[in-house]
Design a protein around this motif. Structure first.
Motif: not given
Length: 283
Positions: A207-213, A259-270, A276-280
């Motif tokens: 329903k919501f898309l990341h900008g580049p997509v 978040i320490n060393n957690n990567g962005c894609v561990e919570c967000h779908n790229p 609208d936050k693209f949360l997994l």
């Protein structure tokens, strides 16, 4: 003996003279031919073979009529040519030369691709529109001078193209199904959303898309199929995200403080998501 020799010379001279007049003057040629043969048509009454350009013209300003034989619509016609508006492109007072150099002349009606694309296809960059397009008519779509693949391979090495992994199974696929023939955001001139010819169409999935997509700009994050990086990413880890997103703004919210060393894609779908936050889903 001398008399016979003179007769032969006179006959030879007469033959040369007749041949000269026969070829140099239509009227004299007609006179000679009609004297010797029956049924010779008068000059200028011979039927002319005209090109079948699916166009019938009316009387022009100079009161000369150009007749085209029409059996079927074989040609696509460039608008000025179709309208017999030669003066829109050609200068009558300058031996019919174009009024402006190409591509300035073309850009009077068509898109100026140098203003539209970051990188240009070779013929566009070299201002050579007529390398690919006919200025007047063609049996092919977009007034191409050759069928599409034949035209592409007149410059691009077909063997080199087929060696690329992504091209292994293209068979009769049109080159322009993936590549824009005029230019694009990168040196491959890929069409917007051409990746969806093989990969998931995220427009249908989220329903919501990341900008580049959403902008169809996959190559803002991914490289070519020749890249050795995981998922063909052009940068590693969160560095790719921080190319666009401000890292200082990211760590301000409370939920990002640990978040320490957690990567962005561990919570967000790229690519996108149901919010609208693209949360997994696990979040």
């Amino acid at each position: 003996m001398n008399l016979g020799k003179y007769k032969f010379i006179n006959y030879l001279l007469f033959t040369v003279a007749i041949s000269f007049f026969w070829t140099c003057s239509p009227e004299l040629s007609y006179g000679v031919k009609s004297f010797i043969f029956d049924g010779v048509p008068p000059p200028y009454e011979a039927k002319l073979n005209t090109i079948k350009d699916s166009l019938q013209t009316s009387e022009t300003k100079t009161k000369k009529t150009l007749v085209s034989i029409i059996e079927k619509n074989e040609f696509n016609l460039h608008s000025p040519y179709k309208d017999r508006n030669c003066e829109s492109c050609h200068d009558r007072d300058n031996m019919g030369k174009t009024k402006l150099p190409i591509p300035e002349l073309c850009n009077q009606c068509h898109t100026d691709f140098s203003q539209k694309f970051e990188t240009l296809h070779g013929p566009v960059a070299s201002n050579n529109c007529i390398l690919c397009h006919s200025a007047h008519q063609s049996k092919l779509k977009s007034l191409l001078v050759e069928p599409e693949k034949k035209l592409c391979f007149s410059c691009h090495d077909s063997k080199q193209v087929s060696e690329n992994t992504i091209h292994k199974n293209i068979k009769n696929t049109s080159c322009t199904q993936c590549h824009n023939p005029h230019g694009g955001r990168n040196n491959m001139s890929l069409q917007s959303e051409s990746c969806y010819n093989c990969h998931n169409n995220y427009r249908k999935e989220y329903k919501f898309l990341h900008g580049p997509v959403d902008s169809g700009n996959c190559f803002q994050c991914h490289g070519t199929h020749k890249s050795k990086a995981p998922k063909f990413l052009i940068n590693t880890g969160d560095n790719l995200c921080f190319d666009c997103h401000n890292s200082n703004d990211i760590i301000k919210p409370k939920y990002h403080t640990n978040i320490n060393n957690n990567g962005c894609v561990e919570c967000h779908n790229p690519h996108g998501g149901k919010n609208d936050k693209f949360l997994l889903n696990k979040q």
